[in-house]
Design a protein around this motif. Structure first.
Motif: not given
Length: 697
Positions: A650-669
């Motif tokens: 699940i790739i979710l973009r907000d006003t600051t960045r993209f968040h890549h959610f994979r297998a229970g983790h996010c690319s941003c911490g």
């Protein structure tokens, strides 16, 4: 002697066949006793024996006549070589051709002078030295040097030269008017325009364009109505661009539709204006009409505007269609188009396609590198962003100030606080780049995310210029994470002072009070908003399914498939709780019962969009969701769990960045990770002791 040779050349040969026939001057003809020769027309003649002196003198005369006509031809050829090099942008080649010309005319000097005028950055010193060497400069020489002054930003020098010109033509006056308009000196340009002894369409176009670019559309309207000729597209396009720039889209379209003739620049002005004024759907619609119905071939500028529109709308599908269409045209090899495509893929959440396209580019400029570095940074891959920055330097590409904004952004989203500080401090020392407000804003964000709020406040106070409101907005958002009311009230006060209509400042402060259960203060802030007539921007999320945009707001009641979405969310809620998910009620910012808070959290726009994506796409297909505000912390935690349950990215973009959610983790911490560290440390003054490597969304 020359006169004697000329006289002898007209003496008749001793021939009964061809009386009074002499070899034509300027022909390469062999002359001898009884030789046959041919002149340019193909006529044959025969020379008979004559006195040796006459033959000798005639031969010398012919050799001289052969040699002389080639001198002006050689000069014209070398001048043409200089002009050709200037036309293709090869200034060094033009200088070489100029230096190899043995006899230079004023036209030769003017050709090289025109090259200096076109050079970027301007070559005013070289142009002045060249001009001083012209034996007899003409009006073209003066006009070209005048353009050099304006091209180099030397407006005062242009004024002095114009006053000293011994002769002026209409081009001289037009150059002065156009240069003053581009420099923003509209009143002076108007005075020169009114003083012109004669005006042409270029004069009127320059004035209308100047006032339109300066935003004075009333003056542009007046000049447009008084212009004697309106047959070309330039003056109409100036009005279209001017109204688009001031945000009057309706008026701009009126002029566009009334244009007697349109060119590519006219279409580009409307497409770019639509994108600039957030009418992206209209921009894409007009682009289709332009290509399909009007049969206008777009250029790199057109595609850059359209791809920017795709980025703003997150229309990945349409952007992919444009990419496929570009591959059939020579435009696909353009650096500008390639960079726009890379940027579009990055901003639409398809980082892998952006990387592949960037790797296939035959030529890259600093803008291309910046686009890819920014893409990695926005997607949370700070390590790759910094590696790419090192590659860029190794390949000899000089970074600019935008490069360092991208690198600092990468540090922000990766939590590399110490590395970012070193980049900021070495930017001026190593590259001579003076830090701008954007760099300071990045540093404030970097320090805030690392929990160093006091140092961030000190940096804001020490800025050599007025801080941008975004710096205070960043501080205010960090105060919500670290629950620092002191700095939150400071930041909110500054934001309201700078922009009383900024809804974000009120909302953030009210949210901070709500988290602290200070509901009286929440009510006070809301009354404050009402007194200042502030309207809060509603949060919403959207997702593209099969080329159709589906938009959701919190507790949405309008979507036709809402009952299926709620069923899916109810199923997910049970599965999430079984995996340990606990709703974070700090993000239910209403003074209501706890059960109602949980229900409100499950109806946030991000969760609605995710649920709709899950029921509308094939299993394991990547979902790309976009939000106009920052992602809610509870939705962030929920998306991590859902990605594991559904085995989806699940790739979710907000006003600051993209968040890549994979297998229970996010690319941003993890948001919760930062908050938990804060709660454990509980240091005073909002300094939590979070290390520089700790990340949050």
């Amino acid at each position: 002697m020359d006169f004697f040779l000329l006289f002898l050349s007209f003496l008749p040969p001793l021939s009964r066949r061809h009386p009074w026939r002499t070899p034509p001057l300027g022909l390469a003809t062999s002359i001898g006793d009884g030789d046959w020769g041919t002149h340019a027309g193909g006529e044959v003649w025969l020379t008979l024996p004559y006195r040796k002196l006459r033959r000798h003198l005639q031969a010398r005369m012919i050799l001289r006549s052969h040699r002389r006509p080639f001198l002006p031809t050689a000069r014209s050829l070398t001048t043409a070589a200089v002009a050709a090099a200037v036309r293709r942008g090869d200034l060094s080649g033009a200088e070489e051709a100029f230096a190899s010309t043995p006899r230079k005319t004023t036209a030769t000097y003017n050709c090289l002078l025109a090259g200096y005028a076109k050079a970027s950055p301007g070559r005013l010193t070289d142009a002045r030295n060249l001009f001083d060497g012209i034996p007899t400069p003409d009006v073209v020489s003066y006009n070209t040097l005048l353009s050099c002054h304006f091209g180099s930003g030397d407006v005062d020098g242009a004024r002095r030269l114009f006053s000293a010109m011994p002769v002026r033509d209409v081009a001289s006056w037009n150059t002065m008017v156009s240069g003053l308009c581009r420099s923003g000196a509209m009143e002076e340009a108007k005075a020169v325009f009114l003083a012109m002894p004669a005006r042409n369409s270029v004069s009127w176009n320059a004035m209308v364009s100047g006032f339109a670019c300066s935003g004075d559309m009333s003056a542009a309207e007046e000049l447009f109505s008084n212009a004697p000729e309106k047959g070309d597209a330039v003056i109409w396009t100036a009005m279209v661009s001017g109204y688009m720039d001031v945000g009057n889209v309706v008026k701009a379209i009126e002029y566009f539709e009334a244009m007697p003739v349109r060119n590519l620049v006219s279409w580009n002005a409307v497409v770019a204006g639509y994108v600039k004024n957030s009418h992206v759907d209209d921009a894409l619609r007009l682009f289709k009409i332009m290509v399909r119905d009007a049969n206008v071939q777009p250029n790199a500028s057109t595609l850059s505007s359209v791809l920017l529109g795709c980025s703003n709308l997150s229309a990945l599908g349409f952007g992919q269609q444009i990419h496929q269409w570009c591959m059939k045209l020579p435009l696909s090899r353009s650096v500008t188009v390639g960079t726009s495509l890379v940027s579009m893929y990055c901003k639409c959440g398809d980082l892998s396609s952006a990387c592949m396209l960037f790797g296939e580019m035959h030529r890259r400029d600093v803008v291309s590198w910046n686009a890819m570095i920014s893409g990695y940074a926005q997607h949370g891959d700070g390590k790759e962003a910094i590696n790419l920055f090192e590659r860029m330097r190794d390949e000899g590409v000089e970074p600019n100030w935008i490069t360092f904004v991208a690198v600092l952004t990468a540090c922000i989203h990766t939590g590399l606080c110490d590395f970012g500080i070193r980049c900021f401090e070495g930017m001026q020392e190593l590259y001579g780049i003076e830090p701008r407000v954007d760099h300071y804003s990045c540093m404030v964000d970097l320090l805030c995310r690392a929990g160093r709020l006091e140092r961030a406040v000190d940096l804001i106070r020490s800025m050599p210029f007025e801080p941008h409101p975004s710096a205070y907005g960043t501080l205010l958002a960090a105060c919500r994470v670290y629950k620092n009311l002191e700095f939150a009230e400071l930041a909110a006060g500054k934001l309201v002072e700078k922009d009383p209509q900024n809804a974000g400042a009120y909302v953030q402060l009210a949210n901070i009070y709500a988290v602290a259960n200070r509901w009286d203060d929440v009510s006070r802030v809301r009354r404050w908003m009402k007194d200042n007539a502030v309207v809060k921007t509603p949060g919403y999320s959207w997702i593209e399914i099969k080329g159709v945009m589906h938009e959701f707001r919190s507790n949405d009641r309008l979507h036709p498939q809402l009952h299926l979405i709620h069923e899916k969310l109810d199923q997910l809620e049970e599965q999430m709780k079984a995996m340990g998910y606990v709703p974070d009620l700090d993000f239910a910012l209403h003074d209501v019962d706890e059960s109602l808070k949980v229900q409100m959290l499950m109806r946030h726009s991000e969760k609605l969009a995710i649920a709709f994506g899950l029921i509308s796409t094939s299993p394991r297909m990547t979902l790309r969701i976009f939000k106009n505000l920052r992602v809610c912390g509870d939705c962030h935690n929920a998306a991590k769990v859902i990605s594991k349950i559904e085995d989806r990215e699940i790739i979710l973009r907000d006003t600051t960045r993209f968040h890549h959610f994979r297998a229970g983790h996010c690319s941003c911490g993890s948001w919760g990770e930062v908050v938990n560290i804060y709660r454990k440390s509980k240091r005073p003054n909002g300094v939590t002791g979070v290390s520089s490597t700790t990340r949050e969304q």
